[in-house]
Design a protein around this motif. Structure first.
Motif, PDB file in Angstrom:
ATOM      1  N   ASP A 224      56.967  49.575  57.271  1.00  0.00           N
ATOM      2  CA  ASP A 224      56.155  49.550  56.059  1.00  0.00           C
ATOM      3  C   ASP A 224      55.229  50.749  56.102  1.00  0.00           C
ATOM      4  O   ASP A 224      54.814  51.201  57.173  1.00  0.00           O
ATOM      5  CB  ASP A 224      55.313  48.263  55.977  1.00  0.00           C
ATOM      6  CG  ASP A 224      56.165  47.004  55.940  1.00  0.00           C
ATOM      7  OD1 ASP A 224      56.865  46.815  54.931  1.00  0.00           O
ATOM      8  OD2 ASP A 224      56.117  46.231  56.905  1.00  0.00           O
ATOM      9  N   ARG A 299      61.397  55.023  47.316  1.00  0.00           N
ATOM     10  CA  ARG A 299      61.220  53.610  46.947  1.00  0.00           C
ATOM     11  C   ARG A 299      60.072  52.988  47.718  1.00  0.00           C
ATOM     12  O   ARG A 299      59.265  52.248  47.154  1.00  0.00           O
ATOM     13  CB  ARG A 299      62.518  52.841  47.182  1.00  0.00           C
ATOM     14  CG  ARG A 299      63.604  53.148  46.163  1.00  0.00           C
ATOM     15  CD  ARG A 299      64.806  52.242  46.305  1.00  0.00           C
ATOM     16  NE  ARG A 299      65.653  52.623  47.428  1.00  0.00           N
ATOM     17  CZ  ARG A 299      65.729  51.961  48.559  1.00  0.00           C
ATOM     18  NH1 ARG A 299      65.005  50.868  48.746  1.00  0.00           N
ATOM     19  NH2 ARG A 299      66.539  52.363  49.533  1.00  0.00           N
ATOM     20  N   TRP A 300      59.978  53.281  49.022  1.00  0.00           N
ATOM     21  CA  TRP A 300      58.897  52.713  49.815  1.00  0.00           C
ATOM     22  C   TRP A 300      57.543  53.265  49.382  1.00  0.00           C
ATOM     23  O   TRP A 300      56.556  52.530  49.344  1.00  0.00           O
ATOM     24  CB  TRP A 300      59.145  52.998  51.291  1.00  0.00           C
ATOM     25  CG  TRP A 300      60.258  52.182  51.874  1.00  0.00           C
ATOM     26  CD1 TRP A 300      61.144  51.399  51.184  1.00  0.00           C
ATOM     27  CD2 TRP A 300      60.615  52.075  53.243  1.00  0.00           C
ATOM     28  NE1 TRP A 300      62.037  50.818  52.054  1.00  0.00           N
ATOM     29  CE2 TRP A 300      61.735  51.216  53.319  1.00  0.00           C
ATOM     30  CE3 TRP A 300      60.108  52.626  54.406  1.00  0.00           C
ATOM     31  CZ2 TRP A 300      62.334  50.884  54.528  1.00  0.00           C
ATOM     32  CZ3 TRP A 300      60.721  52.302  55.618  1.00  0.00           C
ATOM     33  CH2 TRP A 300      61.818  51.445  55.676  1.00  0.00           C
ATOM     34  N   ASN A 303      56.497  51.547  46.161  1.00  0.00           N
ATOM     35  CA  ASN A 303      55.971  50.213  46.435  1.00  0.00           C
ATOM     36  C   ASN A 303      54.543  50.272  46.980  1.00  0.00           C
ATOM     37  O   ASN A 303      53.699  49.429  46.654  1.00  0.00           O
ATOM     38  CB  ASN A 303      56.871  49.477  47.432  1.00  0.00           C
ATOM     39  CG  ASN A 303      58.235  49.127  46.857  1.00  0.00           C
ATOM     40  OD1 ASN A 303      58.393  49.047  45.651  1.00  0.00           O
ATOM     41  ND2 ASN A 303      59.208  48.922  47.727  1.00  0.00           N
ATOM     42  N   SER A 306      52.219  51.097  44.139  1.00  0.00           N
ATOM     43  CA  SER A 306      52.111  49.917  43.275  1.00  0.00           C
ATOM     44  C   SER A 306      51.164  48.885  43.878  1.00  0.00           C
ATOM     45  O   SER A 306      50.372  48.258  43.158  1.00  0.00           O
ATOM     46  CB  SER A 306      53.505  49.309  43.066  1.00  0.00           C
ATOM     47  OG  SER A 306      53.449  48.140  42.293  1.00  0.00           O
ATOM     48  N   THR A 307      51.244  48.693  45.202  1.00  0.00           N
ATOM     49  CA  THR A 307      50.347  47.766  45.892  1.00  0.00           C
ATOM     50  C   THR A 307      48.901  48.217  45.772  1.00  0.00           C
ATOM     51  O   THR A 307      47.994  47.402  45.542  1.00  0.00           O
ATOM     52  CB  THR A 307      50.735  47.639  47.368  1.00  0.00           C
ATOM     53  OG1 THR A 307      52.074  47.146  47.458  1.00  0.00           O
ATOM     54  CG2 THR A 307      49.806  46.686  48.098  1.00  0.00           C
TER      55      THR A 307
END
Length: 312
Positions: A224, A299-300, A303, A306-307
């Motif tokens: 992550d 993509r990661w 994300n 977005s978080t």
């Protein structure tokens, strides 16, 4: 066991392997047919990517300046990557883990005695007493996370440089007879020192075993990108993947299993279900390479941004 769909590639691999033992294809795929439970034939697939560390794996990552701007406040100024075992911070963490282990075990024993849920969870692994706890070997494992700095990745770079050593909480592997049972997490919060025990998932156990059989030293990763509270990265729970360092690069170890059905072309031939185990080694660069409209890194990062936007 949950049945999974059989993809075309797997069908091609397994269709020619049944009834054979120890076949190795030109794609570094070794397929063994073995006798499983009840005498049924099972299939073990060992798949190796080309662990050639001078290979430039294609990566369709495209830098987005709006993402760079969003993550700029969270960039890490000094990264202690998995290849750097002589950095003062790494040495300090290793020393701290050795010194804190007795306290971590004492806190875990206290939790076993005072919490019935923890006691029941550990009893499933035959850990019922202080003696059982003392029979387990606890080994500190460094945890690494992906920094937002990966936004500056350029194709051909060593991705290890974007992973950072997590700075809060210590993770120990719980081993019995060299077999991974679970993880002892040790951390400090407002109420003092705490320990927690998490049983290892089978996929993690096999991933770990694959590395130790190679004679390598496993390290743990959380796959992550941590932009907020990065010091907490990997402080608790299961690692996303085990890996090791080879020739200055990261190699990830993966394991999967399930039930597939080999279906004959003749309608009168009954399906032939097989249980399979699949072991895969991948360099980090091979893992992040790929095709499609958006790369894994894009993509990661999307994300992560977005978080951040969803935070109050």
């Amino acid at each position: 066991m949950k049945k999974i769909a059989l993809i075309a590639v797997f069908l091609l691999l397994t269709a020619h392997s049944y009834g054979q033992t120890g076949k190795t294809s030109q794609n570094n795929v070794r397929i063994d047919t073995i006798k499983g439970r009840g005498g049924a034939l099972d299939t073990v697939i060992t798949r190796k990517t080309k662990l050639s560390f001078d290979t430039n794996f294609p990566n369709n990552y495209k830098r987005d300046e709006s993402v760079v701007q969003a993550l700029s406040p969270y960039l890490v100024s000094e990264i202690v990557d998995p290849t750097n075992r002589s950095h003062p911070f790494y040495l300090e963490r290793a020393r701290d883990a050795r010194e804190k282990l007795p306290l971590a075990k004492a806190e875990l024993l206290k939790r076993m005695k005072g919490n019935s849920d923890d006691r029941a969870r550990m009893a499933k692994l035959d850990i019922n007493s202080e003696g059982d706890l003392n029979s387990i070997t606890f080994v500190h494992v460094p945890m690494y996370y992906i920094t937002p700095n990966i936004v500056f990745f350029k194709n051909g770079e060593n991705i290890a440089k974007y992973y950072n050593l997590a700075g809060l909480g210590l993770k120990y592997l719980a081993l019995r007879n060299n077999r991974l049972l679970g993880y002892l997490d040790f951390y400090e919060n407002k109420s003092g020192f705490k320990s927690n025990f998490i049983p290892a998932l089978r996929l993690s156990v096999e991933s770990y075993n694959q590395i130790t059989k190679l004679g390598k030293t496993p390290i743990a990763f959380t796959q992550d990108i941590y932009a907020v509270d990065s010091k907490n990265a990997g402080a608790g729970g299961h690692p996303n993947v085990f890996g090791y360092v080879d020739q200055g690069h990261l190699v990830f170890s993966y394991y999967s299993e399930g039930i597939v059905k080999k279906v004959g072309t003749d309608a009168h031939v009954a399906p032939d279900p097989r249980f399979y185990k699949e072991y895969t080694l991948k360099t980090a660069e091979a893992f992040f390479s790929g095709s499609g409209s958006r790369s894994t890194i894009n993509r990661w990062l999307d994300n992560t941004v977005s978080t951040l936007k969803s935070r109050p």
